[in-house]
Write a protein that holds these residues in place. Structure first.
Motif, PDB file in Angstrom:
ATOM      1  N   GLN A 182      31.217  34.578  33.609  1.00 49.55           N
ATOM      2  CA  GLN A 182      29.882  35.949  34.598  1.00 49.55           C
ATOM      3  C   GLN A 182      28.253  34.929  33.822  1.00 49.55           C
ATOM      4  O   GLN A 182      27.418  35.385  34.877  1.00 49.55           O
ATOM      5  CB  GLN A 182      30.655  36.751  34.895  1.00 49.55           C
ATOM      6  CG  GLN A 182      29.370  37.332  35.543  1.00 49.55           C
ATOM      7  CD  GLN A 182      29.800  39.436  35.659  1.00 49.55           C
ATOM      8  OE1 GLN A 182      31.112  39.410  36.461  1.00 49.55           O
ATOM      9  NE2 GLN A 182      29.222  40.161  35.290  1.00 49.55           N
ATOM     10  N   ARG A 183      28.139  35.462  32.543  1.00 50.85           N
ATOM     11  CA  ARG A 183      27.250  35.173  32.092  1.00 50.85           C
ATOM     12  C   ARG A 183      26.119  34.248  32.135  1.00 50.85           C
ATOM     13  O   ARG A 183      25.689  33.789  32.698  1.00 50.85           O
ATOM     14  CB  ARG A 183      27.414  35.619  30.070  1.00 50.85           C
ATOM     15  CG  ARG A 183      26.047  35.397  29.549  1.00 50.85           C
ATOM     16  CD  ARG A 183      26.610  36.065  28.336  1.00 50.85           C
ATOM     17  NE  ARG A 183      25.434  35.966  27.956  1.00 50.85           N
ATOM     18  CZ  ARG A 183      25.741  35.512  25.973  1.00 50.85           C
ATOM     19  NH1 ARG A 183      26.993  35.291  25.283  1.00 50.85           N
ATOM     20  NH2 ARG A 183      24.617  35.613  25.011  1.00 50.85           N
ATOM     21  N   ASP A 243      37.020  40.899  37.404  1.00 52.91           N
ATOM     22  CA  ASP A 243      36.031  42.011  37.915  1.00 52.91           C
ATOM     23  C   ASP A 243      36.625  43.247  39.257  1.00 52.91           C
ATOM     24  O   ASP A 243      37.002  42.885  40.211  1.00 52.91           O
ATOM     25  CB  ASP A 243      34.953  40.340  38.313  1.00 52.91           C
ATOM     26  CG  ASP A 243      35.388  39.850  39.432  1.00 52.91           C
ATOM     27  OD1 ASP A 243      35.517  40.202  40.770  1.00 52.91           O
ATOM     28  OD2 ASP A 243      35.752  38.624  39.165  1.00 52.91           O
ATOM     29  N   ALA A 272      24.481  37.281  40.158  1.00 54.65           N
ATOM     30  CA  ALA A 272      26.596  36.468  39.760  1.00 54.65           C
ATOM     31  C   ALA A 272      27.581  36.995  39.766  1.00 54.65           C
ATOM     32  O   ALA A 272      28.544  36.820  40.300  1.00 54.65           O
ATOM     33  CB  ALA A 272      26.115  36.902  38.323  1.00 54.65           C
ATOM     34  N   LYS A 273      26.902  38.462  39.555  1.00 59.65           N
ATOM     35  CA  LYS A 273      28.418  39.562  40.457  1.00 59.65           C
ATOM     36  C   LYS A 273      28.647  39.461  41.531  1.00 59.65           C
ATOM     37  O   LYS A 273      30.282  39.366  42.170  1.00 59.65           O
ATOM     38  CB  LYS A 273      28.067  41.118  39.798  1.00 59.65           C
ATOM     39  CG  LYS A 273      28.387  41.051  38.643  1.00 59.65           C
ATOM     40  CD  LYS A 273      27.867  42.347  38.057  1.00 59.65           C
ATOM     41  CE  LYS A 273      28.435  43.870  37.816  1.00 59.65           C
ATOM     42  NZ  LYS A 273      27.914  44.990  38.231  1.00 59.65           N
ATOM     43  N   HIS A 316      36.731  35.188  31.550  1.00 61.50           N
ATOM     44  CA  HIS A 316      36.659  35.899  32.915  1.00 61.50           C
ATOM     45  C   HIS A 316      37.064  37.590  32.936  1.00 61.50           C
ATOM     46  O   HIS A 316      38.410  36.815  33.235  1.00 61.50           O
ATOM     47  CB  HIS A 316      36.464  35.315  34.427  1.00 61.50           C
ATOM     48  CG  HIS A 316      35.327  35.858  35.508  1.00 61.50           C
ATOM     49  ND1 HIS A 316      33.894  36.867  35.020  1.00 61.50           N
ATOM     50  CD2 HIS A 316      35.469  36.396  36.666  1.00 61.50           C
ATOM     51  CE1 HIS A 316      33.824  37.240  36.395  1.00 61.50           C
ATOM     52  NE2 HIS A 316      35.118  37.712  36.873  1.00 61.50           N
ATOM     53  N   ILE A 343      30.259  36.365  42.889  1.00 65.13           N
ATOM     54  CA  ILE A 343      32.116  35.866  41.814  1.00 65.13           C
ATOM     55  C   ILE A 343      32.849  37.282  43.053  1.00 65.13           C
ATOM     56  O   ILE A 343      33.802  36.803  43.543  1.00 65.13           O
ATOM     57  CB  ILE A 343      32.386  36.526  40.364  1.00 65.13           C
ATOM     58  CG1 ILE A 343      31.341  35.280  40.002  1.00 65.13           C
ATOM     59  CG2 ILE A 343      33.748  36.119  40.129  1.00 65.13           C
ATOM     60  CD1 ILE A 343      31.192  35.256  38.189  1.00 65.13           C
ATOM     61  N   SER A 344      32.623  38.377  42.826  1.00 63.20           N
ATOM     62  CA  SER A 344      33.131  39.317  43.200  1.00 63.20           C
ATOM     63  C   SER A 344      33.085  40.134  45.348  1.00 63.20           C
ATOM     64  O   SER A 344      34.141  39.908  45.543  1.00 63.20           O
ATOM     65  CB  SER A 344      32.813  40.924  43.284  1.00 63.20           C
ATOM     66  OG  SER A 344      31.780  40.778  43.822  1.00 63.20           O
ATOM     67  N   ASP A 398      31.802  34.634  28.475  1.00 62.40           N
ATOM     68  CA  ASP A 398      31.600  34.958  30.028  1.00 62.40           C
ATOM     69  C   ASP A 398      31.410  33.907  31.193  1.00 62.40           C
ATOM     70  O   ASP A 398      30.293  34.228  31.172  1.00 62.40           O
ATOM     71  CB  ASP A 398      32.143  36.230  30.101  1.00 62.40           C
ATOM     72  CG  ASP A 398      32.856  37.415  31.951  1.00 62.40           C
ATOM     73  OD1 ASP A 398      32.419  36.265  32.639  1.00 62.40           O
ATOM     74  OD2 ASP A 398      33.501  37.805  31.594  1.00 62.40           O
ATOM     75  N   ASP A 415      26.611  42.580  31.858  1.00 60.59           N
ATOM     76  CA  ASP A 415      25.953  42.920  32.866  1.00 60.59           C
ATOM     77  C   ASP A 415      24.835  43.925  31.517  1.00 60.59           C
ATOM     78  O   ASP A 415      24.315  44.907  32.137  1.00 60.59           O
ATOM     79  CB  ASP A 415      25.563  42.891  34.109  1.00 60.59           C
ATOM     80  CG  ASP A 415      27.362  43.921  34.283  1.00 60.59           C
ATOM     81  OD1 ASP A 415      27.600  43.854  33.203  1.00 60.59           O
ATOM     82  OD2 ASP A 415      26.525  45.279  35.554  1.00 60.59           O
TER      83      ASP A 415
END
Length: 482
Positions: A105-106, A26, A148-149, A23, A152-153, A103, A91
């Protein structure tokens, strides 16, 4: 395009790496502030852009060259720190989209395409984070990639923070571990990683990549009576069930190592041992109890494997000669040697009631090299900081012992650990900067197939502040058998 089902199998730390989860740092890392850093399990405030452009991107390029070279060959010159970085953004349309360097995130974005999963996951996260119902409705308006971002962020596209970031998500090793063809999910010790564990659970149980392994995902059970205990008792190691992947090493085809540490409890280690023996995944489980100090955190911060017969480790937790065992008057009254807090017990399937006590780390690792991995050359130990005071402890703190083997004898670590690099040279290894090696690959002077006995140095001024090395920043899904 979602990643398709792929073979998953890891039976060593050194077999040629073929597929892994990572990952990239981010935007959440850029939101860590001093007053919350330790609560979020960070020791320092990192410079996010430098960490990405000048450091982590080199890690990705090296991984791609070894695992999926067609994605990067001939492009290295255009992918330097001055590029727009679209190649590295999961992304973005220009993202490298490898099914070998993946990743997480994907994968999260892929499963969020499913409306039912999206609704359930949003509700679960908003419940954990205690957000308003309107926030749930707001989150459902974003497309899967952006959502998704956010998950996570912790922040929206306009950088408004909804909840805490997950700065530790770059350490994908901790979310789980592959044990032969099974996947062991973690149970994080700290509240800061609760959302991380939930996202991981949803990904492994819902993504097509893991579709063929649903009955091979292992979750560690809680103590079934823990909720009845007073809070003071629940926090004791004998009742808590917490485990992180940095404390688990699939060290040989039939041998699993589990660390009992600041983050992994003895109760969880016992549960994992029972589960892997019941499923006949291994014949041997070695449990290493290490000092519960932030310096060490997991067993992969004090040793990792470099080659079939070579290991890197921290000298103060090892036997570095008979002199260390002498106990004169001064030693008798001195504080207890930290190495005395290292305890090693080995359990054999069917003989769990008769564990074998192993005196020191070198004896254990040498036995693994010779008897589990069939090493015929003498076993070598490379010590953090070249075992010189005070460099052993200084460089262990910046992950000198936390190395990822790309194949037998080729590892990647941090360039700031100069004394450890010197020790590698003394052991017959070439030490080369990641950028220099990539240039050689591009010129055709070397290749991942021909390179051997090499320590690859990754730029690390900012990455090392995060308290995790290349071993932490990787979750191998497939390695060739050794």
């Amino acid at each position: 395009m979602p990643v398709r089902p792929q073979r998953i199998h890891v039976s060593s730390e050194i077999g040629t790496l073929k597929r892994l989860l990572i990952h990239s740092p981010d935007r959440g890392l850029g939101k860590v502030i001093p007053s919350k850093a330790q609560d979020w399990l960070f020791e320092d405030i990192v410079h996010l852009d430098m960490m990405r452009r000048d450091e982590y991107d080199y890690y990705v390029k090296i991984l791609l060259y070894f695992l999926d070279p067609d994605k990067v060959r001939g492009k290295v010159a255009s992918l330097g720190p001055d590029s727009d970085r679209s190649f590295f953004k999961p992304d973005h349309d220009d993202y490298f989209k490898s099914d070998k360097v993946i990743d997480i995130q994907r994968l999260l974005a892929d499963i969020l395409d499913d409306e039912s999963i999206r609704i359930r996951l949003i509700a679960a996260i908003c419940g954990i984070e205690r957000t308003s119902f309107r926030t749930q409705q707001q989150l459902n308006q974003y497309d899967p990639s952006e959502l998704a971002k956010i998950m996570i962020s912790g922040s929206l596209p306009d950088l408004t923070m909804l909840f805490a970031p997950l700065p530790n998500f770059i350490f994908t090793r901790d979310i789980g571990i592959v044990i032969n063809d099974h996947i062991l999910l973690n149970k994080p010790a700290k509240l800061a990683r609760t959302r991380e564990a939930l996202l991981t659970q949803y990904i492994f149980f819902n993504h097509p990549l893991f579709a063929d392994y649903q009955d091979k995902i292992i979750e560690i059970p809680d103590n079934e009576h823990a909720f009845l205990l007073p809070d003071a008792d629940v926090n004791r190691d004998v009742t808590r069930s917490t485990l992180e992947g940095g404390d688990v090493m699939m060290i040989a085809q039939r041998h699993l190592m589990i660390g009992v540490s600041e983050r992994t409890t003895l109760y969880a280690a016992q549960q994992v041992m029972r589960l892997v023996f019941d499923r006949n995944l291994v014949d041997t489980v070695t449990i290493l109890k290490i000092p519960k100090k932030r310096d060490y955190m997991h067993i992969d911060t004090i040793f990792t494997q470099v080659k079939r017969n070579v290991w890197v480790l921290l000298g103060s937790l090892a036997r570095t000669g008979d002199e260390a065992k002498k106990r004169d008057v001064i030693h008798f009254f001195a504080p207890k040697d930290v190495s005395e807090d290292l305890k090693i017990l080995q359990f054999i399937k069917g003989l769990e009631h008769k564990p074998i006590e192993i005196e020191n780390l070198e004896d254990l690792l040498a036995d693994i090299s010779k008897n589990d991995l069939g090493a015929t050359d003498p076993v070598q130990f490379i010590y953090s900081g070249n075992n010189e005071f005070p460099f052993g402890a200084r460089e262990q703190w910046t992950d000198s012992c936390n190395l990822l083997a790309l194949k037998d004898g080729v590892v990647i670590g941090y360039d700031r650990n100069e004394k450890t690099a010197e020790a590698f040279r003394g052991a017959g290894f070439e030490v080369v900067a990641a950028a220099k090696l990539l240039e050689r690959f591009e010129r055709g002077e070397s290749s991942p197939e021909t390179i051997e006995n090499t320590f690859i140095m990754l730029p690390s001024a900012e990455l090392s502040r995060a308290r995790g090395g290349s071993h932490c920043m990787s979750l191998p899904l497939l390695r060739e058998e050794v």
